[in-house]
Design an enzyme around this catalytic site. Structure first.
Site, PDB file in Angstrom:
ATOM      1  N   HIS A 146      47.441  39.483  42.766  1.00  0.00           N
ATOM      2  CA  HIS A 146      48.087  38.394  42.029  1.00  0.00           C
ATOM      3  C   HIS A 146      48.965  37.567  42.979  1.00  0.00           C
ATOM      4  O   HIS A 146      49.695  36.687  42.540  1.00  0.00           O
ATOM      5  CB  HIS A 146      49.016  38.951  40.943  1.00  0.00           C
ATOM      6  N   GLY A 303      40.326  38.243  23.990  1.00  0.00           N
ATOM      7  CA  GLY A 303      39.328  37.684  24.896  1.00  0.00           C
ATOM      8  C   GLY A 303      38.768  36.348  24.427  1.00  0.00           C
ATOM      9  O   GLY A 303      37.581  36.074  24.591  1.00  0.00           O
TER      10      GLY A 303
END
Ligand code: PAP
Length: 335
Positions: A146, A303
């Site tokens: 990240h 999702g």
């Protein structure tokens, strides 16, 4: 533009760019962290601002260690995301694509995605760095992080290893991040409301934030080094998975042959890595990941594209869209 870990990338001093380097062997990690600006943590008490971005305390030792020691191989591929941008999905796709010559049938028991979470197969560099900071994942060419582009170890650009970055609409990122961090926030700390999280996110005080600077770093790099940096969007992967997955396979150096395409090879990967399939695998329903610290199911919520409208007020949406427009204006990313 700034190259990875270029001291010109922000205003910090040379020393704070490399706090673990040889000139400063005696400085302990806690001492370094105590000198960094502090912000409110989402999951833990604090975030710390390092090289212009905010990190949870537990992330920082790995970042510092990687900046000092990481040596990727030119054949390695770094999978990069801002948190909650579809990391789990990208890991599953990259793993399935690169491993498809070995695992013809995705549903056989030897496929790594049937044995554990995608996070077990492609761990985050910053978590595993302390064990082996030169290369935390030597058995696999895939690695995840990240870390913002400007803070990547210099060796990433020196070795010219490839980078795939997956972007997602910041409104959906915020909502996903808030759900996840609220669920996993230490019970000893007061909860963070969505309104407070929204304010922090807009101010850039979110894990690996500011979101917009994180995205821009990789976007600009993809314009400058298209052969080395590929940026995909979550929304496009959802809308036109065939196009995006083929593009990803080509970039990863394992393009689909026309025979494979004819036999439905692209569709098989798309289906195997779909939210519905992955989230319903036994291992993701009942297993744990991150060394047993987090249930694998926590990485599968809805999702969907656009779930943020169910959580944010029209005013909140307008404000984020305004920031996005202003920050991304010249780049046509999510304008
Ligand atoms: P991480 O950055 O902390 O590793 P990440 O995988 O990016 O997490 O975030 C999880 C999000 O991706 C969830 O989004 P949501 O909260 O809006 O639902 C999760 O549902 C979504 N996600 C996980 N797997 C998939 C998939 N196969 N397809 C689409 N979205 C997915």
């Amino acid at each position: 533009m700034a190259s990875p870990n270029n001291p010109k990338a922000n205003n910090s001093t040379e020393e704070s760019q490399h706090p673990t380097n040889k000139n400063n062997p005696s400085r302990g990690f806690e001492e370094i962290v105590s000198t960094l600006p502090r912000g409110k943590g989402w999951r833990t008490e604090h975030l710390h601002q390092y090289q212009g971005f905010w990190y949870a305390t537990r992330f920082l030792p790995g970042v510092l260690s990687l900046q000092a020691h990481f040596r990727p191989r030119p054949t390695d591929v770094l999978l990069v995301t801002y948190p909650k941008s579809g990391t789990t999905w990208l890991k599953a796709l990259a793993l399935s694509l690169t491993g498809r010559s070995k695992h013809h049938d995705y549903y056989t028991s030897s496929h790594p995605l049937l044995a554990g979470s995608p996070h077990d197969s492609v761990p985050f560099l910053e978590f595993s760095a302390l064990g082996n900071p030169t290369n935390p994942n030597p058995d696999l060419p895939l690695m995840a992080t990240h870390i913002p582009y400007s803070s990547l170890p210099r060796s990433v650009s020196e070795t010219k290893c490839r980078i795939v970055c997956l972007l997602r609409d910041p409104k959906d990122v915020l909502v996903s991040l808030w759900h996840f961090t609220s669920k996993h926030r230490s019970k000893e700390l007061p909860p963070v409301s969505l309104e407070e999280a929204f304010e922090l996110f807009c101010q850039g005080v979110s894990p690996q934030g500011p979101f917009w600077d994180h995205a821009l770093g990789y976007w600009k790099a993809s314009l400058e080094y298209p052969e080395r940096v590929l940026v995909l969007k979550y929304e496009e992967l959802k809308k036109e998975p065939f196009v995006s997955v083929k593009r990803l396979a080509e970039f990863l150096g394992c393009p689909f042959t026309s025979q494979e395409e004819k036999e439905g090879g692209v569709d098989k990967v798309i289906e195997f890595c779909s939210f519905e399939k992955l989230s319903n695998l036994e291992v993701n329903k009942t297993g744990k990941t991150f060394g047993g610290a987090v249930e694998s199911s926590a990485f599968f919520r809805k999702g969907e594209v656009g779930d943020s409208v169910n959580h944010l007020t029209p005013e909140m949406i307008e404000r984020i869209d305004q920031i996005t427009k202003q920050k991304f204006e010249a780049f046509n990313i999510y304008a």
